[in-house]
Design a protein around this motif. Structure first.
Motif, PDB file in Angstrom:
ATOM      1  N   ILE A   6       0.877  -1.177   0.000  1.00  7.57           N
ATOM      2  CA  ILE A   6       0.000   0.000   0.000  1.00  7.57           C
ATOM      3  C   ILE A   6       0.910   1.221   0.000  1.00  7.57           C
ATOM      4  CG2 ILE A   6      -1.752   1.324   1.229  1.00  7.57           C
ATOM      5  CD1 ILE A   6      -2.620  -1.295   2.575  1.00  7.57           C
ATOM      6  N   GLY A   7       0.659   2.158  -0.906  1.00  8.31           N
ATOM      7  CA  GLY A   7       1.463   3.368  -0.953  1.00  8.31           C
ATOM      8  C   GLY A   7       0.757   4.458  -1.726  1.00  8.31           C
ATOM      9  N   ASP A   8       1.284   5.667  -1.638  1.00  7.51           N
ATOM     10  CA  ASP A   8       0.730   6.759  -2.429  1.00  7.51           C
ATOM     11  C   ASP A   8       1.858   7.493  -3.126  1.00  7.51           C
ATOM     12  OD1 ASP A   8       1.458   9.252  -0.760  1.00  7.51           O
ATOM     13  OD2 ASP A   8       0.403   8.022   0.705  1.00  7.51           O
ATOM     14  N   GLY A   9       1.501   8.060  -4.286  1.00 11.99           N
ATOM     15  CA  GLY A   9       2.501   8.767  -5.063  1.00 11.99           C
ATOM     16  C   GLY A   9       1.884   9.446  -6.267  1.00 11.99           C
ATOM     17  N   ASN A  10       2.750  10.041  -7.063  1.00  9.41           N
ATOM     18  CA  ASN A  10       2.333  10.797  -8.243  1.00  9.41           C
ATOM     19  C   ASN A  10       2.636  10.019  -9.517  1.00  9.41           C
ATOM     20  OD1 ASN A  10       3.395  12.965  -6.095  1.00  9.41           O
ATOM     21  ND2 ASN A  10       1.662  13.772  -7.233  1.00  9.41           N
ATOM     22  N   LEU A  11       1.719  10.131 -10.492  1.00 11.36           N
ATOM     23  CA  LEU A  11       1.911   9.461 -11.773  1.00 11.36           C
ATOM     24  C   LEU A  11       2.931  10.210 -12.624  1.00 11.36           C
ATOM     25  CD1 LEU A  11      -1.683   8.476 -12.899  1.00 11.36           C
ATOM     26  CD2 LEU A  11       0.028   7.094 -11.736  1.00 11.36           C
ATOM     27  N   ALA A  12       3.805   9.450 -13.255  1.00 17.43           N
ATOM     28  CA  ALA A  12       4.807  10.032 -14.152  1.00 17.43           C
ATOM     29  C   ALA A  12       4.171  10.476 -15.462  1.00 17.43           C
ATOM     30  CB  ALA A  12       5.912   9.023 -14.433  1.00 17.43           C
ATOM     31  N   ASP A  13       3.159   9.766 -15.921  1.00 23.74           N
ATOM     32  CA  ASP A  13       2.496  10.052 -17.189  1.00 23.74           C
ATOM     33  C   ASP A  13       1.021   9.693 -17.094  1.00 23.74           C
ATOM     34  OD1 ASP A  13       4.738  10.813 -18.953  1.00 23.74           O
ATOM     35  OD2 ASP A  13       5.433   8.764 -18.547  1.00 23.74           O
ATOM     36  N   THR A  14       0.254  10.163 -18.060  1.00 27.27           N
ATOM     37  CA  THR A  14      -1.140   9.774 -18.162  1.00 27.27           C
ATOM     38  C   THR A  14      -1.197   8.307 -18.578  1.00 27.27           C
ATOM     39  OG1 THR A  14      -1.785  12.010 -18.787  1.00 27.27           O
ATOM     40  CG2 THR A  14      -3.302  10.240 -19.396  1.00 27.27           C
ATOM     41  N   PRO A  15      -1.978   7.476 -17.865  1.00 25.32           N
ATOM     42  CA  PRO A  15      -2.069   6.053 -18.233  1.00 25.32           C
ATOM     43  C   PRO A  15      -2.643   5.887 -19.636  1.00 25.32           C
ATOM     44  CG  PRO A  15      -3.097   6.462 -16.097  1.00 25.32           C
ATOM     45  CD  PRO A  15      -2.792   7.792 -16.694  1.00 25.32           C
ATOM     46  N   LYS A  16      -2.205   4.842 -20.306  1.00 27.44           N
ATOM     47  CA  LYS A  16      -2.704   4.499 -21.630  1.00 27.44           C
ATOM     48  C   LYS A  16      -3.257   3.079 -21.583  1.00 27.44           C
ATOM     49  CE  LYS A  16       0.333   7.576 -24.172  1.00 27.44           C
ATOM     50  NZ  LYS A  16       0.606   8.386 -23.013  1.00 27.44           N
ATOM     51  N   LEU A  17      -4.370   2.890 -22.256  1.00 27.04           N
ATOM     52  CA  LEU A  17      -5.043   1.601 -22.263  1.00 27.04           C
ATOM     53  C   LEU A  17      -4.501   0.737 -23.397  1.00 27.04           C
ATOM     54  CD1 LEU A  17      -7.382   0.449 -20.558  1.00 27.04           C
ATOM     55  CD2 LEU A  17      -8.899   1.054 -22.428  1.00 27.04           C
ATOM     56  N   THR A  18      -4.197  -0.507 -23.097  1.00 30.48           N
ATOM     57  CA  THR A  18      -3.777  -1.483 -24.088  1.00 30.48           C
ATOM     58  C   THR A  18      -4.800  -2.611 -24.093  1.00 30.48           C
ATOM     59  OG1 THR A  18      -1.450  -0.974 -23.676  1.00 30.48           O
ATOM     60  CG2 THR A  18      -1.927  -3.048 -24.784  1.00 30.48           C
TER      61      THR A  18
END
Length: 130
Positions: A6-18
């Motif tokens: 369990i953790g919290d943090g910031n996204l490096a990029d916008t997620p992309k769906l595959t």
């Protein structure tokens, strides 16, 4: 579970769906790269950065679709799930390995949200909200 994280943090990029086919069934995955924060209170009660770390993570199916719809670069999220050791080839064809979080749950943390709007809940009529 010994590998539960369990953790919290910031996204490096916008997620992309595959989207891909797995045994005749369409599956979707969103891959995320998260900088896990390690802030702790000092003796004066102020938060200090104790050095975080980068974590690759994946979420599947509806959770993946919602991540792509709602999250953007820099989003502050809380994640929880199982850590797995995985191997892959990088862009140059070199074999790499590392821990990857298989996300069971994610939530958007409110500290950087400017506004929120809610969609109408299915089965309700205007003026008949619970």
């Amino acid at each position: 579970m010994s590998n539960y994280f369990i953790g919290d943090g910031n996204l490096a990029d916008t997620p992309k769906l595959t989207t891909f086919d797995q045994d005749g069934e369409e599956r979707v995955v969103a891959n995320l790269r998260i900088h896990i924060n390690r802030q702790r209170k000092n003796a004066e009660g102020q938060y200090e950065d104790k050095g975080g770390f980068w974590l690759n993570a994946s979420c599947w199916n509806q959770k993946a679709k919602e991540a792509v719809r709602l999250l953007g670069k820099g989003s502050l999220i809380k994640v929880e799930g199982e850590l797995e050791q995985q191997q892959w080839l990088d862009d140059e064809g070199n074999e790499r390995s590392g821990l990857v979080l298989n996300i069971r749950e994610w939530s958007l943390l409110p500290y950087r949200i400017d506004s929120i709007s809610f969609k109408e809940r299915a089965g309700t009529r205007e003026g008949n909200r619970e």
